[in-house]
Scaffold this motif. Structure first.
Motif, short mmCIF file in Angstrom:
data_model
loop_
_atom_site.label_atom_id
_atom_site.label_comp_id
_atom_site.label_asym_id
_atom_site.label_seq_id
_atom_site.Cartn_x
_atom_site.Cartn_y
_atom_site.Cartn_z
N ALA A 132 0.82 -1.21 0.00
CA ALA A 132 0.00 0.00 0.00
C ALA A 132 0.85 1.26 0.00
CB ALA A 132 -0.94 -0.01 1.22
N ALA A 133 2.12 1.13 0.48
CA ALA A 133 2.98 2.32 0.56
C ALA A 133 3.57 2.71 -0.78
CB ALA A 133 4.10 2.07 1.58
N LEU A 134 3.51 1.81 -1.77
CA LEU A 134 4.04 2.16 -3.09
C LEU A 134 3.18 3.23 -3.72
CD1 LEU A 134 4.87 -1.43 -4.42
CD2 LEU A 134 6.48 0.29 -3.55
N PRO A 135 3.82 4.19 -4.46
CA PRO A 135 3.04 5.25 -5.12
C PRO A 135 2.09 4.63 -6.15
CG PRO A 135 5.36 5.80 -5.06
CD PRO A 135 5.27 4.38 -4.63
N GLU A 138 1.33 5.65 -8.99
CA GLU A 138 1.77 5.75 -10.38
C GLU A 138 2.90 4.79 -10.69
OE1 GLU A 138 3.94 8.66 -7.77
OE2 GLU A 138 1.84 8.06 -8.16
N SER A 139 3.47 4.17 -9.60
CA SER A 139 4.59 3.26 -9.86
C SER A 139 4.07 1.91 -10.33
CB SER A 139 5.43 3.08 -8.58
OG SER A 139 4.64 2.44 -7.60
N ALA A 140 4.84 1.31 -11.17
CA ALA A 140 4.45 0.00 -11.69
C ALA A 140 4.78 -1.05 -10.64
CB ALA A 140 5.20 -0.29 -12.98
N PHE A 141 3.79 -1.94 -10.38
CA PHE A 141 3.98 -2.98 -9.39
C PHE A 141 3.48 -4.31 -9.94
CE2 PHE A 141 2.38 -5.57 -5.86
CZ PHE A 141 3.57 -5.76 -5.15
N ASP A 142 4.36 -5.29 -9.88
CA ASP A 142 4.00 -6.62 -10.37
C ASP A 142 3.79 -7.51 -9.15
OD1 ASP A 142 3.55 -8.95 -11.64
OD2 ASP A 142 5.50 -9.05 -12.67
N CYS A 143 2.53 -8.06 -8.99
CA CYS A 143 2.19 -8.92 -7.82
C CYS A 143 3.05 -10.16 -7.76
CB CYS A 143 0.72 -9.33 -7.89
SG CYS A 143 -0.43 -7.97 -7.54
N ARG A 144 3.63 -10.53 -8.93
CA ARG A 144 4.42 -11.75 -8.91
C ARG A 144 5.69 -11.60 -8.07
NH1 ARG A 144 4.83 -12.83 -15.22
NH2 ARG A 144 5.03 -10.54 -15.09
#
Length: 550
Positions: free
Chosen positions: A77-80, A82-88
Motif C-alpha cells: 500500500a505504501a508504493l506510489p 503511479e509506480s508499476a507494481f508486479d504482484c508476482r
C-alpha cells in the motif's frame, strides 16, 4: 456418653471404643473427602489450563501470521499509485516463509493483487475466499492493541484444507484495504508442540462444522475421540461426556477465533480413576485400621476379662446342682479379677461351713420335733386308755360323755400316728384317717340299735393342723345325732369335688330334729377352712367342701 446405659462390661468397653473411634472415623472421612475434592479441582484446573495453553499458542501463531500479512499489505500500500507494481514479486515473500501458500490484496487505486505458489489456487479462488471471509463476524480483540480488523477460518479449495487469515482496515479509518493469507494447516504443528504430554490427552484445533484442523495425540484422521455432540464454547468450557467411540472422557474447550475455530482437549479417565482410588485408599485404610483395632480390642476384652468373669458366673450358677463348684483360679487371670475369684471361693467355703452347721442344727431340731410328737402321741394314748378305764365305773350320761371324750382323744392320737408314720411329719391321707375315726365312732359312741357307715373315695391329704379339726367336726356332728335319735343310721360320704376340693356329706336314714351345734363348731369350720354347702335339714346333717391344694 452414659456408659451406665450398657449393662455388661463388654458393652461398656465396646461403647467406649466406639465413642473414641467414631470421631476419628469422621475426621478421616472428612480429610479424605477434602483431599479428593482438592485433587479433582486440581485435575479440572489442569485440564482447563491444558486447553487454554494450546489456545493461547494458537492465538499467538495467528497473531504472528496477521502481523506478517499486515506488514506485506502495508508495504504494497505504501508504493506510489503511479509506480508499476508486479504482484508476482510477492512470490519470493511466500517462498521465504514456509507454509505460506497464497496472498490476496485489495488496495484502492491499484485493484486486486493475487499471488500463489500452489498452482491449484487461482486468483478467483482467492477473491471468493476474501469475500466469504468478509461475511464472517470479526474476531474480538484478544488483548493489547488491536492491530486491525481480523478474521480467521478454515477453507476448503479443491479438496485441500487451508487456514485463512483475513484483515481489513476498519471502515472510516481511511481507504478500504483488505488482505488475505492462505497457509498450510501444518504450520500449527509448531504451535501445538508442547513437549511431553499425558498419554491419555488428545488435543486439536476444531473448525465449527468441519471437524479437526490439526491434532496432537491419537491417530491421524481418527476423530472418534471428539464428543458425541459438538459443543462450541463461548470462551472456555469443561465437561464430561461420551466420545463418538462411546468412551467416557473429560473435555476442555477454549475459543480461539470466534465463531469457528476453537481448541478442544480430550482426557481419558485415568486421572479421575487414580483420584478415586486414592480417595478410597485414604478413606478405607484408616477405617479398616479402626475396625481391626476394634476387633483386636474386643478379642482382648473377651480373652483377658469377659472369659474369666463368665467363669465366675458359671461357677456361681453351677452351685445349684453341684455344691463343690468353684471359680477357676489361673496365673493368666488379671490380678483384680483373680482377687474377685478368690474372694468368691472363700465366700463359698464359708457358706458351706455355715450350711453344714445349719443342717446339723436342723437335723437336731427335726429329731427333737419327732421325739416331741412321739411323746404327745404316747401321752394321748395314755389319756385315751385312762378314759377307757374310768368309763367302766360309770353308767348313763357320764359313760356317754366319757365315750365322746375318748373318741375325740382318739382323733388326736390317730392324727399324730398317721403324720409320723414314716418318721417325718407329713400330710395325712384323708381316707386312712377317716376310716379309723369312723371305726372308733362306731366302737365307742353308737348303741347296738344304731349304725355308722363311712365311704371315703379320695386320696387327698391334709396337714395335721387341718386334719384334726376335720375329725373333730365329723365326731361332733355324728355324736350329737346318735345321742339325740335312738336307732338311727348315719352315713359319712367323702368324695372328690374337683382336683383341688373334696366334699364331705353326712346323712341319716331318716329325718332328724334340728340340733343346734355348739359354739366350738364354727371354730372347727374355720380351722379346717371348710365352706358349708348345705345346712342340716331333714335327713341331711350337713355338706361341706374343703380345698386341699392351696
Amino acid at each position: 456418653m452414659a456408659l451406665s446405659l450398657f449393662r455388661t462390661v463388654r458393652g461398656r468397653l465396646l461403647a467406649l471404643m466406639v465413642a473414641i473411634a467414631l470421631p476419628i472415623a469422621a475426621l478421616t472421612a472428612a480429610a479424605a473427602v477434602s483431599t479428593y475434592r482438592t485433587v479433582l479441582d486440581a485435575i479440572q484446573i489442569s485440564q482447563a489450563r491444558a486447553a487454554d495453553d494450546y489456545a493461547v499458542r494458537a492465538r499467538i501463531w495467528f497473531r504472528g501470521a496477521l502481523r506478517a500479512l499486515l506488514s506485506t499489505s502495508a508495504t504494497v500500500a505504501a508504493l506510489p499509485p503511479e509506480s508499476a507494481f508486479d504482484c508476482r514479486t510477492l512470490d519470493g515473500v511466500l517462498r521465504s516463509s514456509a507454509g505460506y501458500l497464497a496472498l490476496h490484496f485489495t488496495i484502492p487505486g491499484r485493484g486486486a493483487c493475487s499471488v500463489s505458489i500452489t498452482p491449484q489456487i487461482s486468483a478467483d479462488d482467492l477473491a471468493r475466499v476474501s469475500a466469504d471471509m468478509l461475511r464472517k463476524p470479526r474476531v474480538p480483540i484478544w488483548g493489547g492493541v488491536e492491530l486491525s480488523e481480523a478474521r480467521y477460518g478454515r477453507v476448503e479449495l479443491h479438496g485441500q484444507s487451508y487456514l485463512a487469515i483475513h484483515t481489513r482496515r476498519p471502515p472510516g479509518s481511511g481507504p478500504e484495504e483488505a488482505a488475505l493469507l492462505l497457509t498450510s494447516t501444518e504450520l500449527l504443528n509448531s504451535a501445538f508442540e508442547l513437549g511431553t504430554a499425558d498419554a491419555g490427552l488428545i488435543v486439536g484445533m476444531i473448525s465449527r462444522g468441519s471437524g479437526v484442523v490439526i491434532q496432537r495425540g491419537g491417530s491421524d484422521g481418527d476423530e472418534s475421540w471428539l464428543p458425541e455432540d459438538e459443543i462450541v464454547p463461548d470462551q472456555i468450557q469443561r465437561w464430561r461426556g461420551t466420545s463418538r467411540a462411546g468412551e467416557a472422557r473429560s473435555y476442555a474447550a477454549r475459543m480461539v477465533a470466534a465463531p469457528d475455530l476453537y481448541v478442544i482437549a480430550s482426557f481419558d479417565q485415568r486421572a479421575e480413576k487414580a483420584a478415586a482410588t486414592q480417595f478410597y485408599g485414604l478413606l478405607l485404610a484408616p477405617l479398616l485400621t479402626l475396625a481391626l483395632l476394634c476387633i483386636v480390642y474386643l478379642k482382648a476384652v473377651d480373652q483377658h476379662c469377659v472369659r474369666w468373669l463368665r467363669g465366675i458366673e458359671t461357677a456361681a450358677r453351677a452351685r445349684r446342682a453341684d455344691a463343690s463348684a468353684r471359680a477357676v483360679i489361673s496365673n493368666e487371670m488379671p490380678g483384680d479379677i483373680r482377687s474377685v475369684a478368690e474372694a468368691f471361693n472363700t465366700m463359698v467355703d464359708e457358706q458351706e461351713v455355715r450350711q453344714r452347721k445349719l443342717q446339723a442344727a436342723l437335723d437336731d431340731n427335726r429329731f427333737l420335733v419327732r421325739e416331741l410328737h412321739h411323746r404327745v402321741k404316747n401321752s394321748l394314748q395314755v389319756v385315751q386308755s385312762y378314759i377307757g378305764l374310768t368309763k367302766r365305773d360309770h353308767q348313763g350320761e357320764a359313760r356317754i360323755a366319757l365315750s365322746d371324750a375318748e373318741c375325740r382323744v382318739h382323733v388326736l392320737s390317730a392324727a399324730y400316728r398317721f403324720t409320723l408314720a414314716d418318721g417325718e411329719m407329713q400330710p395325712v391321707r384323708i381316707d386312712l384317717f377317716l376310716d379309723d375315726v369312723v371305726a372308733m365312732i362306731a366302737s365307742l359312741v353308737r348303741s347296738r340299735s344304731q349304725s355308722v357307715v363311712g365311704t371315703v373315695e379320695t386320696e387327698a391329704a391334709l396337714p395335721i393342723d387341718r386334719i384334726i379339726p376335720l375329725g373333730f367336726l365329723i365326731v361332733d356332728v355324728v355324736s350329737r345325732t346318735l345321742r339325740a335319735v335312738p336307732g338311727i343310721g348315719i352315713a359319712i360320704m367323702v368324695t372328690d369335688h374337683d382336683a383341688e376340693t373334696i366334699e364331705v356329706a353326712i346323712t341319716a336314714d331318716r329325718e332328724t330334729p334340728p340340733i343346734a351345734p355348739p359354739r366350738l363348731f364354727a371354730g372347727l369350720l374355720t380351722q379346717v377352712e371348710a365352706t358349708e354347702i348345705g345346712a342340716a335339714q331333714g335327713a341331711s346333717l350337713g355338706v361341706w367342701r374343703i380345698r386341699h391344694r392351696n
